[in-house]
Design a protein around this motif. Structure first.
Motif, PDB file in Angstrom:
ATOM      1  N   ASP A  65       0.841  -1.185   0.000  1.00 49.45           N
ATOM      2  CA  ASP A  65       0.000   0.000   0.000  1.00 49.45           C
ATOM      3  C   ASP A  65       0.885   1.247   0.000  1.00 49.45           C
ATOM      4  OD1 ASP A  65      -3.096   0.578   0.834  1.00 49.45           O
ATOM      5  OD2 ASP A  65      -1.759   2.131   1.616  1.00 49.45           O
ATOM      6  N   THR A  67       0.575   3.813   1.659  1.00 47.71           N
ATOM      7  CA  THR A  67       0.703   4.373   3.006  1.00 47.71           C
ATOM      8  C   THR A  67       1.544   3.493   3.927  1.00 47.71           C
ATOM      9  OG1 THR A  67      -1.305   3.284   3.798  1.00 47.71           O
ATOM     10  CG2 THR A  67      -1.565   5.463   2.804  1.00 47.71           C
ATOM     11  N   GLN A  68       2.043   2.381   3.422  1.00 51.09           N
ATOM     12  CA  GLN A  68       2.765   1.401   4.239  1.00 51.09           C
ATOM     13  C   GLN A  68       4.201   1.247   3.710  1.00 51.09           C
ATOM     14  OE1 GLN A  68       0.986   0.020   6.700  1.00 51.09           O
ATOM     15  NE2 GLN A  68       2.404  -1.516   7.436  1.00 51.09           N
ATOM     16  N   ASP A  69       5.164   1.076   4.586  1.00 54.18           N
ATOM     17  CA  ASP A  69       6.547   0.840   4.184  1.00 54.18           C
ATOM     18  C   ASP A  69       6.628  -0.459   3.376  1.00 54.18           C
ATOM     19  OD1 ASP A  69       9.307   0.074   4.116  1.00 54.18           O
ATOM     20  OD2 ASP A  69       9.686   1.290   5.899  1.00 54.18           O
ATOM     21  N   THR A  72       7.330  -3.737   5.093  1.00 49.33           N
ATOM     22  CA  THR A  72       6.286  -4.356   5.914  1.00 49.33           C
ATOM     23  C   THR A  72       4.924  -4.201   5.241  1.00 49.33           C
ATOM     24  OG1 THR A  72       6.086  -2.312   7.188  1.00 49.33           O
ATOM     25  CG2 THR A  72       7.516  -4.029   8.106  1.00 49.33           C
ATOM     26  N   ILE A  74       1.046  -5.116   4.074  1.00 50.13           N
ATOM     27  CA  ILE A  74      -0.106  -5.560   4.864  1.00 50.13           C
ATOM     28  C   ILE A  74      -0.361  -7.048   4.606  1.00 50.13           C
ATOM     29  CG2 ILE A  74      -2.603  -5.273   5.196  1.00 50.13           C
ATOM     30  CD1 ILE A  74      -2.147  -2.309   4.259  1.00 50.13           C
ATOM     31  N   LEU A  95      -4.759  -5.071   8.284  1.00 47.35           N
ATOM     32  CA  LEU A  95      -4.764  -3.622   8.502  1.00 47.35           C
ATOM     33  C   LEU A  95      -5.545  -2.969   7.371  1.00 47.35           C
ATOM     34  CD1 LEU A  95      -0.962  -3.068   9.278  1.00 47.35           C
ATOM     35  CD2 LEU A  95      -2.822  -3.126  10.946  1.00 47.35           C
ATOM     36  N   ALA A  97      -6.173  -1.080   4.159  1.00 59.09           N
ATOM     37  CA  ALA A  97      -5.427  -0.784   2.931  1.00 59.09           C
ATOM     38  C   ALA A  97      -6.104   0.400   2.251  1.00 59.09           C
ATOM     39  CB  ALA A  97      -5.410  -2.001   2.009  1.00 59.09           C
TER      40      ALA A  97
END
Length: 129
Positions: A65, A67-69, A72, A74, A95, A97
């Protein structure tokens, strides 16, 4: 299959086609993934994903995503393939997405993992903008 079709008809979805990953065991793999940000729901459809021995391994979905590193992604849940042919599997994201840009399937130990080493990736799907 009917629930997947209803999600497609809702209009507000992200769709991506599966392509090969880094293993040779699934040369005829095809299918797609559909995801709705607003419903936080989606489905994976596969043809040619090999049947797995659930006592030795499981498949696990990862959602990359915006918004996600990237280190890591989701966790999208684990699943097994019990028969050849077309299979449709619901996504179980751990989490929220918000803007998925890529999806990956990995082969993991039974029960899945918290962080994948990404050694065996039978399928990848990049979201086309």
């Amino acid at each position: 299959a009917q629930m997947r079709q209803r999600l497609l008809e809702s209009g507000e979805i992200v769709k991506a086609n599966w392509g090969p990953g880094n293993i040779k065991e699934a040369p005829e793999l095809s299918g797609d993934i559909v995801w709705s940000d607003s419903k936080q729901a989606g489905y994976m459809r596969f043809r040619g994903l090999p049947v797995n021995d659930k006592n030795k391994e499981t498949y696990q979905l990862w959602i990359f995503d915006e918004t996600q590193d990237a280190k890591t992604p989701i966790d999208g849940g684990t699943f097994d393939v019990n028969e050849n042919g077309e299979v449709i599997i619901p996504i179980n994201a751990k989490l929220k997405a918000v803007k998925p840009k890529m999806f990956a399937i990995t082969v993991e130990k039974p029960g899945g993992v918290v962080v994948s080493e990404r050694k065996k990736i039978p399928a990848l799907a990049k979201v086309e903008v």
